[in-house]
Design an enzyme around this catalytic site. Structure first.
Site, PDB file in Angstrom:
ATOM      1  N   ARG A  46       0.849  -1.198   0.000  1.00  0.00           N
ATOM      2  CA  ARG A  46       0.000   0.000   0.000  1.00  0.00           C
ATOM      3  C   ARG A  46       0.881   1.244   0.000  1.00  0.00           C
ATOM      4  O   ARG A  46       0.588   2.245  -0.622  1.00  0.00           O
ATOM      5  CB  ARG A  46      -0.950   0.010   1.212  1.00  0.00           C
ATOM      6  CG  ARG A  46      -1.666   1.358   1.355  1.00  0.00           C
ATOM      7  CD  ARG A  46      -2.895   1.351   2.260  1.00  0.00           C
ATOM      8  NE  ARG A  46      -2.845   0.444   3.371  1.00  0.00           N
ATOM      9  CZ  ARG A  46      -2.144   0.639   4.497  1.00  0.00           C
ATOM     10  NH1 ARG A  46      -1.445   1.744   4.670  1.00  0.00           N
ATOM     11  NH2 ARG A  46      -2.155  -0.265   5.450  1.00  0.00           N
ATOM     12  N   TYR A  98     -17.948  17.329 -13.612  1.00  0.00           N
ATOM     13  CA  TYR A  98     -18.278  15.908 -13.625  1.00  0.00           C
ATOM     14  C   TYR A  98     -19.294  15.605 -12.512  1.00  0.00           C
ATOM     15  O   TYR A  98     -19.092  15.982 -11.353  1.00  0.00           O
ATOM     16  CB  TYR A  98     -16.993  15.101 -13.420  1.00  0.00           C
ATOM     17  CG  TYR A  98     -17.229  13.622 -13.353  1.00  0.00           C
ATOM     18  CD1 TYR A  98     -17.652  12.930 -14.468  1.00  0.00           C
ATOM     19  CD2 TYR A  98     -17.037  12.921 -12.178  1.00  0.00           C
ATOM     20  CE1 TYR A  98     -17.884  11.576 -14.405  1.00  0.00           C
ATOM     21  CE2 TYR A  98     -17.269  11.560 -12.107  1.00  0.00           C
ATOM     22  CZ  TYR A  98     -17.697  10.887 -13.224  1.00  0.00           C
ATOM     23  OH  TYR A  98     -17.931   9.543 -13.161  1.00  0.00           O
ATOM     24  N   ASP A 170      -9.053  19.763 -12.343  1.00  0.00           N
ATOM     25  CA  ASP A 170      -9.304  18.451 -12.931  1.00  0.00           C
ATOM     26  C   ASP A 170      -8.937  18.572 -14.411  1.00  0.00           C
ATOM     27  O   ASP A 170      -9.621  19.253 -15.178  1.00  0.00           O
ATOM     28  CB  ASP A 170     -10.780  18.068 -12.737  1.00  0.00           C
ATOM     29  CG  ASP A 170     -11.108  16.682 -13.269  1.00  0.00           C
ATOM     30  OD1 ASP A 170     -10.462  16.241 -14.244  1.00  0.00           O
ATOM     31  OD2 ASP A 170     -12.036  16.041 -12.738  1.00  0.00           O
ATOM     32  N   LYS A 195      -9.603   7.743 -18.288  1.00  0.00           N
ATOM     33  CA  LYS A 195      -9.963   8.360 -19.565  1.00  0.00           C
ATOM     34  C   LYS A 195      -8.735   8.425 -20.496  1.00  0.00           C
ATOM     35  O   LYS A 195      -8.234   7.393 -20.880  1.00  0.00           O
ATOM     36  CB  LYS A 195     -10.572   9.729 -19.297  1.00  0.00           C
ATOM     37  CG  LYS A 195     -11.602   9.746 -18.137  1.00  0.00           C
ATOM     38  CD  LYS A 195     -12.830   8.901 -18.378  1.00  0.00           C
ATOM     39  CE  LYS A 195     -13.675   8.680 -17.127  1.00  0.00           C
ATOM     40  NZ  LYS A 195     -14.056   9.865 -16.371  1.00  0.00           N
TER      41      LYS A 195
HETATM   42  C1  LIG Z   1     -14.588  10.192 -15.049  1.00  0.00           C
HETATM   43  C2  LIG Z   1     -14.244  11.487 -14.447  1.00  0.00           C
HETATM   44  C3  LIG Z   1     -13.970  11.603 -13.075  1.00  0.00           C
HETATM   45  C4  LIG Z   1     -14.084  10.433 -12.118  1.00  0.00           C
HETATM   46  O1  LIG Z   1     -13.111   9.486 -12.366  1.00  0.00           O
HETATM   47  P1  LIG Z   1     -13.312   7.885 -12.126  1.00  0.00           P
HETATM   48  O2  LIG Z   1     -12.037   7.303 -12.595  1.00  0.00           O
HETATM   49  O3  LIG Z   1     -14.508   7.475 -12.933  1.00  0.00           O
HETATM   50  O4  LIG Z   1     -13.564   7.713 -10.665  1.00  0.00           O
HETATM   51  C5  LIG Z   1     -13.592  12.847 -12.594  1.00  0.00           C
HETATM   52  N1  LIG Z   1     -13.505  13.924 -13.406  1.00  0.00           N
HETATM   53  C6  LIG Z   1     -13.785  13.848 -14.729  1.00  0.00           C
HETATM   54  C7  LIG Z   1     -13.684  15.061 -15.566  1.00  0.00           C
HETATM   55  C8  LIG Z   1     -14.158  12.633 -15.288  1.00  0.00           C
HETATM   56  O5  LIG Z   1     -14.455  12.569 -16.591  1.00  0.00           O
END
Ligand SMILES: *Cc1c(COP(=O)(O)O)cnc(C)c1O
Length: 377
Positions: A46, A98, A170, A195
């Protein structure tokens, strides 16, 4: 060193023991110790995993940061960085973001005594106006999901630095290839690595990067204390994906630009949201802070019926949540990714029943255009 070279080489040096050119996958939970208190610096997975460390070093370099910490998902990354805060602290957030991040702040973190103001970050004055004496963090997403609005990162970072707040961005939609918020003054960058960083729709992961030593120390502590770490295999896949990030992003953006131009002139499409279009209200800011406009487009079809019909007829754009993979996807934000956002907020943002979001993949763009043309006909 330039971006594509960093992506392939930083953290990705040949293995010292064998010379393997690919970072080995250390699929282990623990490490043998020579005697009590004597070990190789690796105690428990971890806390320590060489494959994860390699991916963290690689992403930190791509984001022009000094440190990065990986998590089991983008949501786990956001949750852990929010634990830099304490009860009584206030956060200014972009209202267009999001859906899962809104759910986390509004339904979970609020119960722990952290307060959130959701503002339209297209206008920097709204951020100033929302400042409170206890504001500790300004959190934004740009381009936003799904409306593709832009936050002027340099301007907001100036406010954050003047008020001693942490600024968090983000960067999932742009990827570090097109936008590096730390270079523009942000303290922390967060990604859903699920993504574009993963890029092949085959993993769920998240990561946070910073260039601030004090924040890095706290994040490292929280990563271990909270424990929402990814498995080594995800990190290994992400190291693989990093090697093609530059070429993938170029192709995503080139395809998206052609598709956005096609959508913009199509009579069945009411509105096309893409920051690369000169008609996008914040095209100039996007052009200033991004080196490319990414692969995400939202189109307004006018009604739920049309959205249902078009998404059903598309063959190459698969109807699915998520984005950023090599294959094109289409999603209906209202019923899929943004269900947790209250209706009046969605209406204000323009997240309507007729809105459809396209994640443009890297297939031949002529096939994608033909697919759209026949679905819209
Ligand atoms: C998908 C997404 C998240 C969340 O991420 P996960 O890997 O699904 O937990 C946060 N911010 C944006 C812009 C996203 O597209």
């Amino acid at each position: 060193m330039k971006f594509a070279t960093k992506a392939i080489h930083i953290g990705q040096e040949p293995d010292e023991l064998t010379g393997a050119v690919t970072v080995p996958l250390y699929q282990t939970s623990t490490y043998a110790q020579e005697e009590i208190g004597k070990h190789k610096g690796f105690e428990y997975a971890r806390t320590h995993n060489p494959t994860r460390f390699a991916w963290e070093e690689n992403l930190a370099a791509m984001e022009s940061g000094t440190h990065a910490y990986a998590f089991g998902s983008g949501s786990a990354a956001v949750d852990t960085l929010m634990r830099l805060l304490s009860a009584g602290d206030h956060v200014i957030m972009a209202e267009d973001m999001y859906g899962g991040t809104f759910r986390l702040t509004d339904k979970v973190l609020r119960r722990f005594g952290i307060t959130f103001s959701y503002v339209d970050m297209r206008n920097v004055a709204n951020v100033e106006a929302a400042l409170q004496p206890n504001t500790k963090m300004i959190y934004t997403e740009t381009p936003t999901n799904p409306m593709m609005t832009i936050t002027d990162l340099r301007a907001v970072a100036e406010i954050a630095r003047a008020k001693n707040c942490m600024m968090v961005v983000d960067n999932t939609f742009a990827s570090p290839y097109f936008q590096r918020p730390l270079e523009l003054g942000a303290h922390i960058v967060v990604h859903s690595a699920t993504k574009y960083l993963g890029g092949h729709s085959d993993l769920v992961s998240g990561i946070v990067a910073t260039n601030d030593e004090a924040i890095a120390e706290q994040l490292k502590f929280l990563q271990n204390a909270v424990g929402a770490v990814p498995g080594p295999f995800e990190c290994w896949l992400l190291l693989r994906s990093a090697k093609t990030l530059a070429v993938r992003m170029e192709q995503h953006a080139a395809n998206a630009m052609k598709i956005a131009a096609f959508c913009e002139q199509h009579p069945s499409i009411v509105h096309t949201h893409y920051p690369g279009l000169a008609s996008h209200p914040q095209h100039d800011i996007a052009a200033r802070q991004m080196s490319g406009f990414g692969g995400m487009i939202s189109i307004e079809l006018g009604s739920r019926e049309k959205a249902v019909e078009v998404t059903k007829r598309l063959k190459l754009f698969t109807l699915a949540e998520s984005l950023g993979g090599v294959e094109s996807l289409v999603c209906h934000p209202v019923s899929m990714t943004h269900g947790s956002i209250p209706k009046e907020q969605r209406d204000r943002l323009g997240v309507t029943e007729g809105l459809v979001r396209l994640s443009c993949g890297i297939e031949d763009v002529n096939d994608l255009l033909e697919d759209l043309e026949s679905a819209l006909r």
